[in-house]
Design a protein around this motif. Structure first.
Motif, PDB file in Angstrom:
ATOM      1  N   CYS A   1      12.935  -3.592   3.602  1.00 30.04           N
ATOM      2  CA  CYS A   1      12.649  -3.912   4.995  1.00 30.04           C
ATOM      3  C   CYS A   1      13.747  -4.845   5.493  1.00 30.04           C
ATOM      4  O   CYS A   1      13.895  -5.963   4.986  1.00 30.04           O
ATOM      5  CB  CYS A   1      11.283  -4.587   5.106  1.00 30.04           C
ATOM      6  SG  CYS A   1      10.875  -5.092   6.785  1.00 30.04           S
TER       7      CYS A   1
ATOM      8  N   ASP B   1       6.423 -11.004   9.439  1.00 30.81           N
ATOM      9  CA  ASP B   1       5.234 -10.581   8.707  1.00 30.81           C
ATOM     10  C   ASP B   1       4.234 -11.698   8.432  1.00 30.81           C
ATOM     11  O   ASP B   1       3.045 -11.529   8.611  1.00 30.81           O
ATOM     12  CB  ASP B   1       5.633  -9.961   7.359  1.00 30.81           C
ATOM     13  CG  ASP B   1       6.407  -8.676   7.516  1.00 30.81           C
ATOM     14  OD1 ASP B   1       5.993  -7.845   8.334  1.00 30.81           O
ATOM     15  OD2 ASP B   1       7.422  -8.502   6.819  1.00 30.81           O
TER      16      ASP B   1
ATOM     17  N   ARG C   1      -1.116  -1.021   3.107  1.00 32.31           N
ATOM     18  CA  ARG C   1      -0.371  -0.235   4.098  1.00 32.31           C
ATOM     19  C   ARG C   1      -1.205   1.003   4.405  1.00 32.31           C
ATOM     20  O   ARG C   1      -1.651   1.685   3.488  1.00 32.31           O
ATOM     21  CB  ARG C   1       0.986   0.208   3.558  1.00 32.31           C
ATOM     22  CG  ARG C   1       1.847  -0.904   3.006  1.00 32.31           C
ATOM     23  CD  ARG C   1       2.768  -1.489   4.056  1.00 32.31           C
ATOM     24  NE  ARG C   1       3.601  -2.507   3.443  1.00 32.31           N
ATOM     25  CZ  ARG C   1       3.686  -3.754   3.884  1.00 32.31           C
ATOM     26  NH1 ARG C   1       3.002  -4.133   4.938  1.00 32.31           N
ATOM     27  NH2 ARG C   1       4.466  -4.624   3.291  1.00 32.31           N
ATOM     28  N   SER C   2      -1.388   1.273   5.674  1.00 33.39           N
ATOM     29  CA  SER C   2      -2.126   2.473   6.051  1.00 33.39           C
ATOM     30  C   SER C   2      -1.233   3.695   5.841  1.00 33.39           C
ATOM     31  O   SER C   2      -0.002   3.585   5.776  1.00 33.39           O
ATOM     32  CB  SER C   2      -2.557   2.400   7.520  1.00 33.39           C
ATOM     33  OG  SER C   2      -1.417   2.524   8.364  1.00 33.39           O
TER      34      SER C   2
ATOM     35  N   SER D   1       6.404  -3.802  -1.330  1.00 33.93           N
ATOM     36  CA  SER D   1       5.587  -2.676  -1.800  1.00 33.93           C
ATOM     37  C   SER D   1       6.123  -2.111  -3.118  1.00 33.93           C
ATOM     38  O   SER D   1       6.089  -0.908  -3.345  1.00 33.93           O
ATOM     39  CB  SER D   1       5.496  -1.577  -0.735  1.00 33.93           C
ATOM     40  OG  SER D   1       4.928  -2.074   0.454  1.00 33.93           O
TER      41      SER D   1
ATOM     42  N   GLN E   1       7.215   4.508   8.144  1.00 42.23           N
ATOM     43  CA  GLN E   1       8.268   3.769   7.446  1.00 42.23           C
ATOM     44  C   GLN E   1       8.793   4.509   6.220  1.00 42.23           C
ATOM     45  O   GLN E   1       9.467   3.917   5.373  1.00 42.23           O
ATOM     46  CB  GLN E   1       7.724   2.397   7.021  1.00 42.23           C
ATOM     47  CG  GLN E   1       7.326   1.529   8.185  1.00 42.23           C
ATOM     48  CD  GLN E   1       6.646   0.231   7.753  1.00 42.23           C
ATOM     49  OE1 GLN E   1       6.356   0.011   6.581  1.00 42.23           O
ATOM     50  NE2 GLN E   1       6.404  -0.635   8.714  1.00 42.23           N
TER      51      GLN E   1
ATOM     52  N   TYR F   1       0.280   5.640  -0.970  1.00 43.11           N
ATOM     53  CA  TYR F   1      -0.923   4.929  -0.534  1.00 43.11           C
ATOM     54  C   TYR F   1      -1.774   4.523  -1.738  1.00 43.11           C
ATOM     55  O   TYR F   1      -2.259   3.393  -1.811  1.00 43.11           O
ATOM     56  CB  TYR F   1      -1.728   5.800   0.432  1.00 43.11           C
ATOM     57  CG  TYR F   1      -3.007   5.148   0.877  1.00 43.11           C
ATOM     58  CD1 TYR F   1      -2.999   4.217   1.907  1.00 43.11           C
ATOM     59  CD2 TYR F   1      -4.212   5.444   0.250  1.00 43.11           C
ATOM     60  CE1 TYR F   1      -4.171   3.595   2.308  1.00 43.11           C
ATOM     61  CE2 TYR F   1      -5.387   4.819   0.647  1.00 43.11           C
ATOM     62  CZ  TYR F   1      -5.360   3.906   1.675  1.00 43.11           C
ATOM     63  OH  TYR F   1      -6.528   3.282   2.063  1.00 43.11           O
TER      64      TYR F   1
ATOM     65  N   THR G   1       1.196   3.920   8.663  1.00 40.66           N
ATOM     66  CA  THR G   1       2.321   2.992   8.510  1.00 40.66           C
ATOM     67  C   THR G   1       3.309   3.530   7.491  1.00 40.66           C
ATOM     68  O   THR G   1       4.524   3.500   7.715  1.00 40.66           O
ATOM     69  CB  THR G   1       1.824   1.593   8.087  1.00 40.66           C
ATOM     70  OG1 THR G   1       0.991   1.083   9.131  1.00 40.66           O
ATOM     71  CG2 THR G   1       2.976   0.643   7.837  1.00 40.66           C
ATOM     72  N   LEU G   2       2.801   4.026   6.372  1.00 40.66           N
ATOM     73  CA  LEU G   2       3.686   4.594   5.354  1.00 40.66           C
ATOM     74  C   LEU G   2       4.491   5.761   5.913  1.00 40.66           C
ATOM     75  O   LEU G   2       5.692   5.866   5.667  1.00 40.66           O
ATOM     76  CB  LEU G   2       2.883   5.034   4.133  1.00 40.66           C
ATOM     77  CG  LEU G   2       2.245   3.897   3.326  1.00 40.66           C
ATOM     78  CD1 LEU G   2       1.297   4.464   2.274  1.00 40.66           C
ATOM     79  CD2 LEU G   2       3.308   3.023   2.694  1.00 40.66           C
TER      80      LEU G   2
END
Length: 153
Positions: free
Chosen positions: A60, A133, A32-33, A71, A40, A17, A36-37
């Motif tokens: 992804c 996205d 990315r929250s 990312s 995923q 993060y 979410t991390l």
């Protein structure tokens, strides 16, 4: 400097993060929250030095043979030391294991990706990305990122 690249685990979420947020605050990576991390985490890889997480990236899946590197980032103070290349190599190896033949990215770091075997291509050849996205991105109508592609076959 002994850099280790490995798959990420749930204990890496806070460090992931922080790296991603640093890039997001500069407007060069989507935020990315932590939730979410965590959801995923199996798509992420990390680079660490002496137990400290200094880089990350994820894959992804966008289609049957298309995957996106996203990312991808390296902490300040560790850039220019080959860590980004190590992460890309690790992610490409993961794509090969999954028998995926096309790896793409949207980036501002075109030179970096070209040095790693990617070529600049038109964004419109990736409708999978656009509908997954880009449609949700605030820059969708004025995107200034460059699409790059590397074929693994």
């Amino acid at each position: 400097m002994n850099v280790v690249c490995r798959k990420a685990g749930t204990g890496d979420v806070d460090a992931l993060y922080e790296i991603i947020q640093g890039y997001a605050e500069q407007g060069i990576m989507l935020p990315r929250s932590k939730d979410t991390l965590l959801a995923q985490i199996d798509t992420f890889v990390v680079a660490e030095i002496d137990g400290a997480l200094v880089g990350c990236g994820s894959l992804c899946k966008l289609g049957p043979d298309l995957v996106e590197i996203r990312s991808l980032g390296v902490s300040e103070g560790y850039k220019g030391k080959g860590i980004g290349k190590m992460l890309v190599d690790f992610l490409l190896a993961e794509a090969r294991k999954q028998r995926l033949h096309k790896v793409m990215a949207l980036t501002y770091a075109v030179d970096f990706f070209e040095k790693n075997g990617f070529s600049v291509v038109p964004k419109h050849i990736f409708p999978e990305k656009v509908w997954k996205d880009c449609i949700h991105c605030k820059k969708r109508d004025c995107c200034d990122e460059i699409a790059v592609l590397r074929r693994l076959d």
